[in-house]
Design a protein around this motif. Structure first.
Motif, PDB file in Angstrom:
ATOM      1  N   PHE A 175       0.871  -1.177   0.000  1.00  0.00           N
ATOM      2  CA  PHE A 175       0.000   0.000   0.000  1.00  0.00           C
ATOM      3  C   PHE A 175       0.904   1.222   0.000  1.00  0.00           C
ATOM      4  N   ALA A 176       0.689   2.079  -0.962  1.00  0.00           N
ATOM      5  CA  ALA A 176       1.617   3.194  -1.115  1.00  0.00           C
ATOM      6  C   ALA A 176       0.876   4.422  -1.617  1.00  0.00           C
ATOM      7  N   LYS A 177       1.538   5.578  -1.520  1.00  0.00           N
ATOM      8  CA  LYS A 177       0.917   6.824  -1.968  1.00  0.00           C
ATOM      9  C   LYS A 177       1.739   7.430  -3.089  1.00  0.00           C
ATOM     10  N   THR A 178       1.054   7.829  -4.126  1.00  0.00           N
ATOM     11  CA  THR A 178       1.760   8.438  -5.243  1.00  0.00           C
ATOM     12  C   THR A 178       2.030   9.901  -4.924  1.00  0.00           C
ATOM     13  N   GLU A 179       2.855  10.480  -5.765  1.00  0.00           N
ATOM     14  CA  GLU A 179       3.249  11.873  -5.598  1.00  0.00           C
ATOM     15  C   GLU A 179       2.042  12.794  -5.446  1.00  0.00           C
ATOM     16  N   SER A 180       0.994  12.480  -6.196  1.00  0.00           N
ATOM     17  CA  SER A 180      -0.186  13.347  -6.151  1.00  0.00           C
ATOM     18  C   SER A 180      -1.078  13.059  -4.938  1.00  0.00           C
ATOM     19  N   GLY A 181      -0.640  12.139  -4.096  1.00  0.00           N
ATOM     20  CA  GLY A 181      -1.381  11.896  -2.863  1.00  0.00           C
ATOM     21  C   GLY A 181      -2.428  10.804  -2.970  1.00  0.00           C
ATOM     22  N   ASN A 182      -2.480  10.123  -4.120  1.00  0.00           N
ATOM     23  CA  ASN A 182      -3.439   9.030  -4.243  1.00  0.00           C
ATOM     24  C   ASN A 182      -2.875   7.749  -3.644  1.00  0.00           C
ATOM     25  N   THR A 183      -3.762   7.003  -3.031  1.00  0.00           N
ATOM     26  CA  THR A 183      -3.335   5.731  -2.471  1.00  0.00           C
ATOM     27  C   THR A 183      -3.524   4.643  -3.509  1.00  0.00           C
ATOM     28  N   ILE A 184      -2.522   3.801  -3.639  1.00  0.00           N
ATOM     29  CA  ILE A 184      -2.621   2.679  -4.564  1.00  0.00           C
ATOM     30  C   ILE A 184      -2.144   1.421  -3.865  1.00  0.00           C
ATOM     31  N   CYS A 185      -2.329   0.295  -4.554  1.00  0.00           N
ATOM     32  CA  CYS A 185      -1.817  -0.950  -4.013  1.00  0.00           C
ATOM     33  C   CYS A 185      -1.091  -1.677  -5.143  1.00  0.00           C
ATOM     34  N   VAL A 186       0.122  -2.156  -4.842  1.00  0.00           N
ATOM     35  CA  VAL A 186       0.923  -2.825  -5.855  1.00  0.00           C
ATOM     36  C   VAL A 186       1.032  -4.309  -5.527  1.00  0.00           C
ATOM     37  N   PHE A 187       0.679  -5.149  -6.503  1.00  0.00           N
ATOM     38  CA  PHE A 187       0.749  -6.604  -6.318  1.00  0.00           C
ATOM     39  C   PHE A 187       2.005  -7.157  -6.971  1.00  0.00           C
ATOM     40  N   TYR A 188       2.624  -8.117  -6.285  1.00  0.00           N
ATOM     41  CA  TYR A 188       3.821  -8.747  -6.833  1.00  0.00           C
ATOM     42  C   TYR A 188       3.780 -10.222  -6.460  1.00  0.00           C
ATOM     43  N   ASP A 189       3.794 -11.100  -7.455  1.00  0.00           N
ATOM     44  CA  ASP A 189       3.633 -12.523  -7.134  1.00  0.00           C
ATOM     45  C   ASP A 189       4.825 -13.368  -7.542  1.00  0.00           C
ATOM     46  N   LYS A 190       5.988 -12.716  -7.715  1.00  0.00           N
ATOM     47  CA  LYS A 190       7.170 -13.458  -8.157  1.00  0.00           C
ATOM     48  C   LYS A 190       8.124 -13.761  -6.995  1.00  0.00           C
ATOM     49  N   PHE A 191       7.608 -13.767  -5.814  1.00  0.00           N
ATOM     50  CA  PHE A 191       8.516 -13.959  -4.677  1.00  0.00           C
ATOM     51  C   PHE A 191       8.022 -15.072  -3.772  1.00  0.00           C
ATOM     52  N   LEU A 192       8.962 -15.945  -3.378  1.00  0.00           N
ATOM     53  CA  LEU A 192       8.596 -17.089  -2.541  1.00  0.00           C
ATOM     54  C   LEU A 192       9.438 -17.120  -1.267  1.00  0.00           C
ATOM     55  N   PRO A 193       8.869 -17.667  -0.207  1.00  0.00           N
ATOM     56  CA  PRO A 193       9.605 -17.730   1.061  1.00  0.00           C
ATOM     57  C   PRO A 193      10.736 -18.758   1.006  1.00  0.00           C
ATOM     58  N   TYR A 194      11.808 -18.441   1.738  1.00  0.00           N
ATOM     59  CA  TYR A 194      12.938 -19.367   1.810  1.00  0.00           C
ATOM     60  C   TYR A 194      13.665 -19.165   3.126  1.00  0.00           C
ATOM     61  N   PHE A 195      14.535 -20.109   3.429  1.00  0.00           N
ATOM     62  CA  PHE A 195      15.395 -19.971   4.597  1.00  0.00           C
ATOM     63  C   PHE A 195      16.627 -20.829   4.394  1.00  0.00           C
ATOM     64  N   PHE A 196      17.555 -20.772   5.343  1.00  0.00           N
ATOM     65  CA  PHE A 196      18.823 -21.496   5.188  1.00  0.00           C
ATOM     66  C   PHE A 196      18.986 -22.557   6.266  1.00  0.00           C
ATOM     67  N   ILE A 197      19.618 -23.669   5.882  1.00  0.00           N
ATOM     68  CA  ILE A 197      20.012 -24.627   6.907  1.00  0.00           C
ATOM     69  C   ILE A 197      21.465 -25.015   6.699  1.00  0.00           C
ATOM     70  N   VAL A 198      22.119 -25.307   7.826  1.00  0.00           N
ATOM     71  CA  VAL A 198      23.448 -25.899   7.751  1.00  0.00           C
ATOM     72  C   VAL A 198      23.224 -27.391   7.922  1.00  0.00           C
ATOM     73  N   MET A 238       8.170   3.590   4.524  1.00  0.00           N
ATOM     74  CA  MET A 238       8.053   5.027   4.253  1.00  0.00           C
ATOM     75  C   MET A 238       9.022   5.535   3.186  1.00  0.00           C
ATOM     76  N   LYS A 239       9.757   4.622   2.552  1.00  0.00           N
ATOM     77  CA  LYS A 239      10.560   5.072   1.413  1.00  0.00           C
ATOM     78  C   LYS A 239       9.782   4.787   0.128  1.00  0.00           C
ATOM     79  N   TRP A 240      10.402   5.073  -0.995  1.00  0.00           N
ATOM     80  CA  TRP A 240       9.691   5.049  -2.269  1.00  0.00           C
ATOM     81  C   TRP A 240       9.986   3.802  -3.081  1.00  0.00           C
ATOM     82  N   ILE A 241       8.984   3.354  -3.818  1.00  0.00           N
ATOM     83  CA  ILE A 241       9.205   2.267  -4.756  1.00  0.00           C
ATOM     84  C   ILE A 241       9.044   2.788  -6.178  1.00  0.00           C
ATOM     85  N   ASP A 242       9.651   2.068  -7.080  1.00  0.00           N
ATOM     86  CA  ASP A 242       9.621   2.412  -8.492  1.00  0.00           C
ATOM     87  C   ASP A 242       9.186   1.147  -9.225  1.00  0.00           C
TER      88      ASP A 242
END
Length: 899
Positions: A22-45, A126-130
């Motif tokens: 959920f983010a706000k554009t420069e003009s103050g509009n709220t938008i929502c950005v969807f991203y489905d290319k990411f999966l959970p992972y973790f590390f084991i020794v 609170m930082k910006w996405i592109d």
DNA sequence: TGCGAGCGGGG
DNA sequence: GTGTACGCTCGCA
């Protein structure tokens, strides 16, 4: 497109997670950005048995061989690990538990999915996405939604204006004697304030009754009112929802009433229901896509000043200068069922409360620092209010990842127990407090100097970090005074020291930038430098915090050990090279006594000492000249007062500094507080103990003659439950009983504050001799001066005068001159000043909390006991815990009181 | 003195 | 939510 991150979460599309920002554009509009290319992972020794076990777990999508540095203790080479990727984040915990017995170590299997995503993509709260967004139709979010294939962090720091809405509800208990019950007792009023305005309205009051007025909307039923509330919420679409104590009262109560009416609690920007959660004391209410800001929690947990009480009334009086008029709980039903005017009064009360909370947030810029903390730490704004641990860990995770390190897991119960035991056996020594030269120092100026960011400087100077610690010393390493070893930066530059260096540089740059910036920008920059300071001060405490992922007792212990060395070195450097004596010092500060009475000369000497010491100490250690005390009164470690002089550039400004000396306490009458301030003032400004003693004697005489007004002798205590439910003997309860007997129509109620004075009489029970001041005045009854002298006045006054060698008998023994010589060498100053108590700027040399541990019996105190030694008589050791944890206040006792 | 319950803010 | 957290004051034993 570019937008500023407000909040983030994920939802499952089948079994597959979709990240939502959920983010706000420069003009103050709220938008929502969807991203489905990411999966959970973790590390084991892995161990020998790992491979076989992995095959048995169907949820595992892929296993990849990788190399990473292990985080605790120095290692030269990376470790071979397996990166385990799964599909559904919710599967991770159980896979983690299944795998645990078949692995040597598991890393990063407890990183929240949204943060896994943000860290891997270099995104910070609170930082910006592109991103390049493709508009999608969806009914899962209420704002325009976009799908993207790629998401990057954008290099900009500005802030889009946020929309704030405050909420305050009023309820009517069905049974006024019982506490409110959200299952049965309806909400009758919902008051809201908006910044910026909502359809030209600053605020709006809804009520469950037919009624009309300015910005007031009446409804037939509670349900209709609640429906309107959601309509307004959706129409205004706030980023920030605020209100006083809203997390533990208004929002959970609202949610319960919604459930009662079988209405969905959909207060957020998505399909997710809003809900409250409780752990320990901390209650949090989650509203998807928005940020819940509770000024009460902020002021209590992340304070920049201490308040005598944390109710909205006290807080707004001090922060906004506005007193709010309260409606007593008991009178609410009467107003609600009363005349038009009475209802109006009630509505105005509700309106005022919503206004005050939004004003606290807006006018006092309460969110500014948190917005900057989000940008520095990487946490989402909503998650910043929970404490410092998460801030440090998220920031560290970003840096660890960049350098090929994995982050350790949060400690399990067993690990916590192990740490607690380890700590008990080997102890974590705290800082040094130099033994004070007790008494009044009035002959020459006292110079106060302190180290700039002591613990961060030590960490940077000696490369102290979890991953630079080494068990067996290698060639050319640092050996800390506590016996731990750290590799030098040439071998491996510590992550925490590097983070701290970056923060120091950033803060310097921000402060420079502030000098020629416009007011609005300056405000943001100031918040930023405060946020940087907060973060810098958190790291040391973090390494010694038992629940920290990066907890290492050797790391924390080495930092304080260097600190103890440093203050002793400093004392010696000063005394060997300057005509001065160190009369006190605590952790990172020294108090240097000179024979100078001229402020300019003293200032010059202070600056000389600072630069001399700095140039004679290693690395980043920097002593700075802080202030001059013309006179200095020290009772014990941690408890002193000084007559402070500071040069503003054009003139010398003076005020009284007080540390650790309590002058305000709930069980003391105003006379005690006044007299304490008075004698401290006299001692510091007149430099004369006799005058102070005479002042005390004068008050004692007045008291004996009954010339002290009753209000100065009145102690006020609140009724926390109904009178019948108290079984012990308490003065204010006995008075409440008397009041009830005298006035059966209007007995004291729960929440009422009962004032009482103690009277002369035969009854040996104190409580029985307590009575209402008004009644006492009307009937000309006599107060018990003996009680006030021996139980109220003398104990605190004695503690002050004892430090300058005056005994109780001398105070009680008439007008006889004391045998003490006048310790003021010079002529008495005749300057008269009012005590100025500066509560806007409590000095906090190091943010954090302290404990005092008895050397003899190990008893721990959160405050330095009044006597300065343990109750068993043992010496007290000082422990400091950085700014991690919630015990952040308790330091500036006596700083706040009315003049 | 030591320990455990209960409170905080809100209505 | 890839969770699970207080610190102080008072009354009583």
């Amino acid at each position: 497109m570019q937008a500023q991150i407000i909040d983030a979460d994920y939802f499952l599309n089948g079994n597959k997670p979709v990240i939502r920002i959920f983010a706000k554009t420069e003009s103050g509009n709220t938008i929502c950005v969807f991203y489905d290319k990411f999966l959970p992972y973790f590390f084991i020794v892995p161990t020998a048995g790992t491979a076989g076990k992995l095959k048995e777990i169907p949820e595992i999508r892929s296993v990849e061989e990788v190399e990473r540095f292990e985080p605790l203790g120095y290692s030269k080479e990376k470790t071979k690990m397996l990166k385990i990727t799964v599909t559904n984040p919710q599967d991770v915990p159980k896979i983690r538990e299944t795998l645990a017995p078949y692995t040597k170590n598991i890393y990063e299997a407890d990183i929240l999915f949204k943060y896994r995503f943000m860290v891997d993509h270099g995104l910070y709260g609170m930082k910006w996405i592109d991103f390049d967004g493709e508009r999608v139709r969806t009914n899962t979010v209420k704002v325009p939604a976009f799908r993207t294939e790629e998401i990057r962090s954008a290099d900009r720091n500005d802030n889009v204006p946020l929309r704030h809405m405050s909420v305050d509800i009023e309820c009517l208990p069905s049974d006024p004697r019982k506490p409110l019950d959200s299952k049965n007792d309806p909400i009758i009023i919902i008051s809201m304030s908006f910044a910026p305005h909502f359809r030209d309205k600053k605020n709006l009051v809804l009520l469950a009754k037919n009624f009309y007025g300015d910005d007031i909307k009446g409804f037939q039923t509670e349900k209709e009112m609640l429906e309107e509330f959601v309509r307004i919420l959706d129409a205004y679409d706030p980023d920030i929802i605020t209100g006083y104590n809203i997390n533990s009262f208004d929002l959970p109560y609202l949610a319960e009433r919604f459930r009662h009416h079988k209405m969905p609690t959909n207060f957020g920007r998505s399909e997710k229901m809003s809900f409250g959660k409780t752990f320990g004391i901390l209650q949090e209410f989650i509203i998807s896509g928005r940020v819940v800001v509770d000024p009460y929690q902020i002021l209590k947990r992340d304070p920049w000043m201490k308040f005598p009480r944390y109710d909205l009334n006290t807080v707004s009086k001090i922060l906004l200068g506005d007193e709010k008029h309260d409606v007593e709980y008991g009178k609410m039903a009467g107003l609600w069922n009363g005349t038009k005017e009475q209802i109006s009064t009630f509505l105005e009360y509700a309106r005022q409360d919503a206004n005050l909370s939004i004003r606290l947030v807006i006018e006092r810029g309460m969110l500014d620092k948190f917005v900057e903390l989000a940008k520095i730490s990487g946490l989402l704004l909503q998650d910043l209010f929970g404490g410092q641990t998460k801030r440090v860990e998220t920031m560290a995770l970003h840096e660890f990842r960049k350098r090929g390190f994995v982050m350790p897991p949060a400690p399990s119960k067993g690990e916590l127990a192990r740490r607690a035991k380890e700590r008990e056996s080997q102890g974590l020594k705290g800082a040094t407090v130099l033994e004070p030269e007790k008494g009044l120092h009035a002959e020459g100026c006292i110079l106060v100097l302190d180290f700039k960011s002591l613990y961060p400087s030590i960490m940077r100077t000696f490369n102290i970090s979890p991953e630079t610690a080494i068990k067996t010393p290698v060639e050319n390493c640092y050996a800390s005074p506590s016996g731990a070893y750290f590799v030098r930066p040439e071998t491996k530059s510590g992550i925490l020291p590097d983070i701290l260096s970056t923060l120091v540089d950033a803060r310097t740059a921000v402060k420079k930038q502030m000098k020629n910036s416009k007011p609005e920008e300056k405000r943001m920059l100031n918040a930023k430098q405060l946020a940087i300071k907060d973060m810098s001060n958190s790291f040391y405490g973090y390494t010694g915090y038992i629940r920290a992922r990066l907890y290492m007792i050797d790391v924390a212990g080495s930092i304080t050990a260097y600190g103890r060395d440093n203050i002793i070195k400093t004392k010696n450097l000063v005394e060997k090279n300057f005509p001065a004596r160190v009369v006190y010092g605590d952790t990172d500060s020294i108090f240097v006594k000179t024979d100078m009475t001229n402020l300019e000369d003293a200032k010059k000497l202070g600056e000389d000492i600072a630069s001399f010491v700095t140039s004679n100490l290693e690395g980043h250690l920097e002593l700075q000249f802080e202030k001059i005390y013309r006179t200095f009164l020290i009772l014990t470690k941690k408890r002193y007062a000084g007559w402070k002089f500071e040069h503003t550039g054009t003139e010398w400004k003076n005020s009284i500094d007080m540390k650790g000396i309590e002058t305000v306490r709930r069980d003391w009458c105003p006379l005690v507080s006044e007299l304490m301030l008075k004698i401290i003032n006299i001692m510091l400004k007149e430099g004369d103990i006799h005058l102070a003693m005479n002042e005390v004697k004068g008050i004692l005489d007045k008291l004996k003659r009954g010339e002290i007004p009753l209000e100065k002798l009145t102690v006020i205590k609140g009724l926390t439950k109904s009178i019948e439910n108290y079984d012990g003997m308490l003065p204010h309860i006995e008075v409440a009983k008397k009041l009830a007997a005298r006035n059966p129509h209007d007995p004291p109620k729960i929440g009422d504050r009962i004032g009482f004075v103690i009277l002369k009489g035969n009854n040996h029970l104190l409580s029985k001799r307590a009575d209402d001041p008004k009644y006492v005045a009307e009937n000309g009854l006599q107060i018990d001066s003996e009680y006030y002298i021996s139980s109220q006045l003398l104990p605190p006054i004695e503690r002050i005068l004892n430090s300058v060698g005056v005994e109780r008998t001398e105070l009680l023994g008439g007008g006889r001159q004391s045998r003490l010589g006048d310790i003021m060498s010079g002529a008495k100053r005749k300057m008269k000043h009012d005590i100025v108590v500066d509560y806007n700027k409590p000095e906090q040399p190091l943010a954090g909390w302290e404990e005092f541990l008895c050397k003899k019996c190990s008893k721990s105190y959160s405050r330095m006991p009044l006597r300065g030694v343990c109750e068993c008589g043992g010496q007290l050791l000082f422990g400091f815990h950085g700014s991690v944890g919630t015990r952040l206040v308790a330091k500036q006792n006596g700083i706040l009181h009315n003049q």
